[in-house]
Scaffold this motif. Structure first.
Motif, mmCIF file in Angstrom:
data_model
loop_
_atom_site.group_PDB
_atom_site.id
_atom_site.type_symbol
_atom_site.label_atom_id
_atom_site.label_comp_id
_atom_site.label_asym_id
_atom_site.label_seq_id
_atom_site.Cartn_x
_atom_site.Cartn_y
_atom_site.Cartn_z
ATOM 1 N N ALA A 57 0.804 -1.222 0.000
ATOM 2 C CA ALA A 57 0.000 0.000 0.000
ATOM 3 C C ALA A 57 0.838 1.274 0.000
ATOM 4 O O ALA A 57 0.307 2.362 0.179
ATOM 5 N N GLY A 58 2.156 1.148 -0.164
ATOM 6 C CA GLY A 58 2.985 2.334 -0.287
ATOM 7 C C GLY A 58 3.537 2.876 1.007
ATOM 8 O O GLY A 58 3.977 4.022 1.062
ATOM 9 N N PHE A 59 3.520 2.094 2.057
ATOM 10 C CA PHE A 59 4.157 2.526 3.300
ATOM 11 C C PHE A 59 4.892 1.342 3.914
ATOM 12 O O PHE A 59 4.748 0.200 3.468
ATOM 13 N N THR A 60 5.670 1.609 4.941
ATOM 14 C CA THR A 60 6.513 0.594 5.563
ATOM 15 C C THR A 60 6.061 0.330 6.997
ATOM 16 O O THR A 60 5.685 1.261 7.722
ATOM 17 N N VAL A 61 6.088 -0.920 7.380
ATOM 18 C CA VAL A 61 5.763 -1.326 8.753
ATOM 19 C C VAL A 61 7.065 -1.684 9.464
ATOM 20 O O VAL A 61 7.910 -2.400 8.914
ATOM 21 N N ILE A 62 7.236 -1.146 10.668
ATOM 22 C CA ILE A 62 8.421 -1.472 11.467
ATOM 23 C C ILE A 62 7.986 -2.365 12.623
ATOM 24 O O ILE A 62 7.382 -1.891 13.595
ATOM 25 N N PRO A 63 8.241 -3.671 12.548
ATOM 26 C CA PRO A 63 7.817 -4.585 13.618
ATOM 27 C C PRO A 63 8.510 -4.248 14.939
ATOM 28 O O PRO A 63 9.685 -3.871 14.964
ATOM 29 N N GLU A 64 7.780 -4.406 16.017
ATOM 30 C CA GLU A 64 8.347 -4.144 17.335
ATOM 31 C C GLU A 64 9.312 -5.251 17.766
ATOM 32 O O GLU A 64 10.203 -5.029 18.573
ATOM 33 N N PHE A 65 9.136 -6.456 17.205
ATOM 34 C CA PHE A 65 9.934 -7.598 17.610
ATOM 35 C C PHE A 65 10.648 -8.218 16.412
ATOM 36 O O PHE A 65 10.160 -8.155 15.284
ATOM 37 N N GLY A 66 11.812 -8.828 16.670
ATOM 38 C CA GLY A 66 12.545 -9.527 15.629
ATOM 39 C C GLY A 66 12.056 -10.949 15.449
ATOM 40 O O GLY A 66 11.198 -11.441 16.197
ATOM 41 N N LEU A 67 12.614 -11.631 14.462
ATOM 42 C CA LEU A 67 12.201 -13.002 14.188
ATOM 43 C C LEU A 67 12.444 -13.932 15.366
ATOM 44 O O LEU A 67 11.703 -14.899 15.574
#
Length: 325
Positions: A57-67
């Protein structure tokens, strides 16, 4: 007794590039809304990724947690993607594959929404299994993963510890199904009311592939379906349903199938079986009484239909799904 937050079931959401934002929002909303009678959350939800994730959708999500945080997840959910190796050439980044395989090996429940079935398939988790995804991606995803037993018509498939759904709204159905399985109909219905969505649609229901929207002005069958649901305990014939809708039987049957993907009789039987399941979960009524209230007539008929639907007898179903709080 209040539920200790440390005991909450952990939902780990694994986000990948090409993420469909709606498919991320659905599980976070559904599972964070699920609460017990004292208002305690029944799930902890963590969003995990390898870094900033590009959405379609044209934006970036920054996850709070790593894999690595997925190691503590009881359930791992992968939202849909519209780009990337899983839907283009059948490849999957090694870190994503590794965490999914590790989660499966330790017995975590693995769930995909929409096209994320391709992620599970690329990891080898769907080999030889039945699975669902969005009908519009059938040719592409089905061609990439012929080893999967695809069903492109249904809303979702529950294959034990691996569950897959069709697109968009079907993710809501699958998440509510999981809440219902974990905590019973009352909790799932409260979540549905809070989220203003239908509390239940059977996983085997059709995806409504390219069917027309019912005409405005009361020309559809929705009012008749509501009328029938208010009197499930009573005998209702096809002729009576058509008469209520002020249509001929032939026209009513055609429009009903256009709107629901089922014949009127198939739909009515599903509603009765579902109502019986809710009564088994939420009341102490005997099997005969449940059968009568659901419009199935007798305990024998209830046993037959319940066994055909989910493969268990009413008493076994009640023992498994009755939640007393």
């Amino acid at each position: 007794m209040r539920k200790n937050r440390a005991m909450a079931h952990v939902i780990g959401i694994l986000v990948c590039d090409g993420l469909v934002p709606f498919d991320l929002g659905v599980p976070t909303q559904i599972f964070l809304t699920a609460r017990d009678e004292d208002g305690n959350r029944l799930y902890e939800v963590i969003v995990c990724g390898a870094g900033p994730v590009r959405t379609e959708a044209g934006f970036t999500v920054i996850p709070e947690f790593g894999l690595d945080s997925l190691a503590r997840a009881d359930t791992v959910i992968v939202p849909g993607i519209h780009s990337g190796g899983p839907v283009t050439d059948g490849t999957l980044p090694s870190p994503v594959r590794d965490v999914l395989l590790a989660a499966s090996a330790r017995g975590a429940r693995i769930v995909s929404i929409c096209t994320a079935a391709s992620v599970l398939a690329a990891a080898g988790l769907l080999d030889g299994r039945p699975a669902a995804t969005h009908w519009a991606w059938a040719k592409r995803i089905g061609g990439l993963y012929p080893q999967v037993d695809w069903d492109f018509d249904v809303l979702f498939v529950d294959d034990g510890n691996v569950l897959t759904s069709a697109g968009v709204g079907a993710g809501v159905d699958l998440c509510l199904h999981i809440v219902r399985t974990d905590h019973g109909a009352d909790v799932a219905n409260r979540v549905a009311r809070r989220c203003v969505v239908p509390p239940w649609r059977d996983g085997g229901q059709a995806q409504f592939i390219e069917r027309p929207v019912p005409a405005a002005g009361g020309a559809g069958t929705e009012a008749t379906r509501t009328w029938v649901l208010e009197r499930l305990a009573e005998p209702v014939s096809l002729e009576e349903m058509a008469g209520h809708a002020r249509m001929s039987v032939r026209t009513f049957t055609r429009r009903f199938r256009d709107e629901t993907g089922l014949s009127p009789r198939q739909w009515l039987l599903r509603q009765r079986v579902e109502h019986a399941r809710i009564l088994l979960e939420s009341t102490d009524l005997g099997v005969d009484a449940v059968a009568r209230r659901a419009g199935l007539g007798s305990a024998t008929a209830l046993r037959q239909h319940l066994h055909a639907t989910i493969g268990v007898a009413p008493s076994a179903y009640r023992r498994t799904f009755r939640h007393t709080g």
